[in-house]
Design a protein around this motif. Structure first.
Motif, PDB file in Angstrom:
ATOM      1  N   ALA A   9       0.798  -1.223   0.000  1.00 58.50           N
ATOM      2  CA  ALA A   9       0.000   0.000   0.000  1.00 58.50           C
ATOM      3  C   ALA A   9       0.834   1.278   0.000  1.00 58.50           C
ATOM      4  O   ALA A   9       0.379   2.306  -0.497  1.00 58.50           O
ATOM      5  CB  ALA A   9      -0.941   0.011   1.201  1.00 58.50           C
ATOM      6  N   SER A  10       2.038   1.237   0.548  1.00 56.07           N
ATOM      7  CA  SER A  10       2.848   2.457   0.620  1.00 56.07           C
ATOM      8  C   SER A  10       3.208   2.953  -0.776  1.00 56.07           C
ATOM      9  O   SER A  10       3.591   2.170  -1.641  1.00 56.07           O
ATOM     10  CB  SER A  10       4.127   2.206   1.410  1.00 56.07           C
ATOM     11  OG  SER A  10       3.825   2.017   2.766  1.00 56.07           O
ATOM     12  N   LYS A  11       3.097   4.257  -0.965  1.00 56.77           N
ATOM     13  CA  LYS A  11       3.356   4.848  -2.273  1.00 56.77           C
ATOM     14  C   LYS A  11       4.803   4.649  -2.732  1.00 56.77           C
ATOM     15  O   LYS A  11       5.068   4.619  -3.925  1.00 56.77           O
ATOM     16  CB  LYS A  11       3.008   6.335  -2.253  1.00 56.77           C
ATOM     17  CG  LYS A  11       1.514   6.589  -2.154  1.00 56.77           C
ATOM     18  CD  LYS A  11       1.216   8.062  -1.968  1.00 56.77           C
ATOM     19  CE  LYS A  11      -0.230   8.309  -1.632  1.00 56.77           C
ATOM     20  NZ  LYS A  11      -0.646   7.758  -0.342  1.00 56.77           N
ATOM     21  N   VAL A  12       5.734   4.518  -1.795  1.00 56.25           N
ATOM     22  CA  VAL A  12       7.141   4.294  -2.149  1.00 56.25           C
ATOM     23  C   VAL A  12       7.481   2.809  -2.159  1.00 56.25           C
ATOM     24  O   VAL A  12       8.633   2.433  -2.343  1.00 56.25           O
ATOM     25  CB  VAL A  12       8.100   5.055  -1.197  1.00 56.25           C
ATOM     26  CG1 VAL A  12       7.918   6.540  -1.333  1.00 56.25           C
ATOM     27  CG2 VAL A  12       7.944   4.596   0.234  1.00 56.25           C
ATOM     28  N   GLY A  13       6.486   1.955  -1.943  1.00 52.30           N
ATOM     29  CA  GLY A  13       6.735   0.519  -1.900  1.00 52.30           C
ATOM     30  C   GLY A  13       7.445   0.135  -0.608  1.00 52.30           C
ATOM     31  O   GLY A  13       7.370   0.845   0.381  1.00 52.30           O
ATOM     32  N   LEU A  14       8.121  -1.002  -0.649  1.00 53.54           N
ATOM     33  CA  LEU A  14       8.848  -1.457   0.547  1.00 53.54           C
ATOM     34  C   LEU A  14      10.269  -0.918   0.507  1.00 53.54           C
ATOM     35  O   LEU A  14      11.237  -1.660   0.356  1.00 53.54           O
ATOM     36  CB  LEU A  14       8.830  -2.983   0.637  1.00 53.54           C
ATOM     37  CG  LEU A  14       7.482  -3.601   0.958  1.00 53.54           C
ATOM     38  CD1 LEU A  14       7.602  -5.106   1.063  1.00 53.54           C
ATOM     39  CD2 LEU A  14       6.903  -3.023   2.243  1.00 53.54           C
ATOM     40  N   HIS A  15      10.386   0.379   0.621  1.00 51.69           N
ATOM     41  CA  HIS A  15      11.683   1.051   0.625  1.00 51.69           C
ATOM     42  C   HIS A  15      11.753   1.991   1.817  1.00 51.69           C
ATOM     43  O   HIS A  15      10.730   2.470   2.294  1.00 51.69           O
ATOM     44  CB  HIS A  15      11.888   1.842  -0.675  1.00 51.69           C
ATOM     45  CG  HIS A  15      11.868   0.976  -1.885  1.00 51.69           C
ATOM     46  ND1 HIS A  15      12.905   0.130  -2.217  1.00 51.69           N
ATOM     47  CD2 HIS A  15      10.914   0.765  -2.824  1.00 51.69           C
ATOM     48  CE1 HIS A  15      12.600  -0.533  -3.312  1.00 51.69           C
ATOM     49  NE2 HIS A  15      11.389  -0.172  -3.696  1.00 51.69           N
ATOM     50  N   ALA A  16      12.943   2.277   2.279  1.00 58.05           N
ATOM     51  CA  ALA A  16      13.198   3.244   3.342  1.00 58.05           C
ATOM     52  C   ALA A  16      12.347   2.978   4.584  1.00 58.05           C
ATOM     53  O   ALA A  16      12.414   1.907   5.163  1.00 58.05           O
ATOM     54  CB  ALA A  16      13.039   4.663   2.825  1.00 58.05           C
ATOM     55  N   ARG A  17      11.563   3.967   4.977  1.00 57.11           N
ATOM     56  CA  ARG A  17      10.822   3.879   6.243  1.00 57.11           C
ATOM     57  C   ARG A  17       9.846   2.693   6.282  1.00 57.11           C
ATOM     58  O   ARG A  17       9.828   1.944   7.263  1.00 57.11           O
ATOM     59  CB  ARG A  17      10.077   5.192   6.501  1.00 57.11           C
ATOM     60  CG  ARG A  17       9.337   5.204   7.830  1.00 57.11           C
ATOM     61  CD  ARG A  17       8.739   6.594   8.117  1.00 57.11           C
ATOM     62  NE  ARG A  17       8.037   6.575   9.368  1.00 57.11           N
ATOM     63  CZ  ARG A  17       6.760   6.289   9.506  1.00 57.11           C
ATOM     64  NH1 ARG A  17       6.030   6.008   8.445  1.00 57.11           N
ATOM     65  NH2 ARG A  17       6.185   6.291  10.692  1.00 57.11           N
ATOM     66  N   PRO A  18       9.010   2.470   5.254  1.00 54.59           N
ATOM     67  CA  PRO A  18       8.115   1.314   5.312  1.00 54.59           C
ATOM     68  C   PRO A  18       8.867  -0.010   5.470  1.00 54.59           C
ATOM     69  O   PRO A  18       8.453  -0.872   6.245  1.00 54.59           O
ATOM     70  CB  PRO A  18       7.369   1.370   3.977  1.00 54.59           C
ATOM     71  CG  PRO A  18       7.400   2.805   3.590  1.00 54.59           C
ATOM     72  CD  PRO A  18       8.740   3.299   4.072  1.00 54.59           C
ATOM     73  N   ALA A  55      12.554  -5.088  -4.105  1.00 54.07           N
ATOM     74  CA  ALA A  55      12.040  -4.105  -5.067  1.00 54.07           C
ATOM     75  C   ALA A  55      10.532  -4.196  -5.247  1.00 54.07           C
ATOM     76  O   ALA A  55      10.018  -4.129  -6.362  1.00 54.07           O
ATOM     77  CB  ALA A  55      12.760  -4.230  -6.406  1.00 54.07           C
ATOM     78  N   ALA A  56       9.818  -4.354  -4.138  1.00 50.49           N
ATOM     79  CA  ALA A  56       8.357  -4.397  -4.176  1.00 50.49           C
ATOM     80  C   ALA A  56       7.826  -2.974  -4.150  1.00 50.49           C
ATOM     81  O   ALA A  56       8.048  -2.236  -3.198  1.00 50.49           O
ATOM     82  CB  ALA A  56       7.823  -5.194  -2.997  1.00 50.49           C
ATOM     83  N   GLY A  57       7.155  -2.573  -5.212  1.00 50.99           N
ATOM     84  CA  GLY A  57       6.626  -1.226  -5.327  1.00 50.99           C
ATOM     85  C   GLY A  57       5.155  -1.136  -4.966  1.00 50.99           C
ATOM     86  O   GLY A  57       4.489  -2.148  -4.715  1.00 50.99           O
ATOM     87  N   HIS A  58       4.661   0.085  -4.951  1.00 52.45           N
ATOM     88  CA  HIS A  58       3.251   0.347  -4.664  1.00 52.45           C
ATOM     89  C   HIS A  58       2.371  -0.451  -5.621  1.00 52.45           C
ATOM     90  O   HIS A  58       2.572  -0.439  -6.836  1.00 52.45           O
ATOM     91  CB  HIS A  58       2.962   1.845  -4.815  1.00 52.45           C
ATOM     92  CG  HIS A  58       1.518   2.186  -4.685  1.00 52.45           C
ATOM     93  ND1 HIS A  58       0.869   2.198  -3.482  1.00 52.45           N
ATOM     94  CD2 HIS A  58       0.579   2.512  -5.611  1.00 52.45           C
ATOM     95  CE1 HIS A  58      -0.395   2.526  -3.667  1.00 52.45           C
ATOM     96  NE2 HIS A  58      -0.596   2.718  -4.960  1.00 52.45           N
ATOM     97  N   GLY A  59       1.426  -1.193  -5.067  1.00 55.12           N
ATOM     98  CA  GLY A  59       0.505  -1.980  -5.879  1.00 55.12           C
ATOM     99  C   GLY A  59       0.985  -3.380  -6.218  1.00 55.12           C
ATOM    100  O   GLY A  59       0.212  -4.181  -6.735  1.00 55.12           O
ATOM    101  N   ASP A  60       2.258  -3.673  -5.926  1.00 51.93           N
ATOM    102  CA  ASP A  60       2.761  -5.029  -6.177  1.00 51.93           C
ATOM    103  C   ASP A  60       2.153  -6.000  -5.162  1.00 51.93           C
ATOM    104  O   ASP A  60       1.875  -5.637  -4.023  1.00 51.93           O
ATOM    105  CB  ASP A  60       4.288  -5.089  -6.037  1.00 51.93           C
ATOM    106  CG  ASP A  60       5.015  -4.484  -7.215  1.00 51.93           C
ATOM    107  OD1 ASP A  60       4.379  -4.227  -8.253  1.00 51.93           O
ATOM    108  OD2 ASP A  60       6.233  -4.245  -7.086  1.00 51.93           O
TER     109      ASP A  60
END
Length: 88
Positions: A9-18, A55-60
């Motif tokens: 759900a995160s707009k940045v995907g599973l990167h950084a803070r999420p 590299a899981a992005g938003h919507g993946d």
């Protein structure tokens, strides 16, 4: 092995803070939790580096899995975060 499909759900995907929040939660579980991007190999969900390289992005869609006593609760905890907008 129990598992669940969840949409990131995160707009940045599973990167950084999420990714850091997911890794911290996964590492705190009583059983090892893995996460895999659709069609990919599972990686340890408690590893920030592994989550970043996923590299899981938003919507993946990802598959969260665990095995052993408490597996369902562990999957629930990690899946709830992945399905939440953690960008705020």
């Amino acid at each position: 092995m129990p598992q669940r499909r969840v949409t990131v759900a995160s707009k940045v995907g599973l990167h950084a803070r999420p990714a850091a929040l997911v890794a911290k939660t996964a590492a705190a579980q009583a059983v090892p939790v893995t996460i895999a991007k659709d069609g990919g190999d599972p990686v340890p969900a408690g590893s920030l580096l592994s989550l970043m390289t996923l590299a899981a992005g938003h919507g993946d869609e990802v598959v969260i899995a665990a095995e052993g006593d408490g597996a369902e609760a562990a999957i629930d905890a990690v899946a709830e975060l992945v399905a939440s907008d953690l960008d705020a």
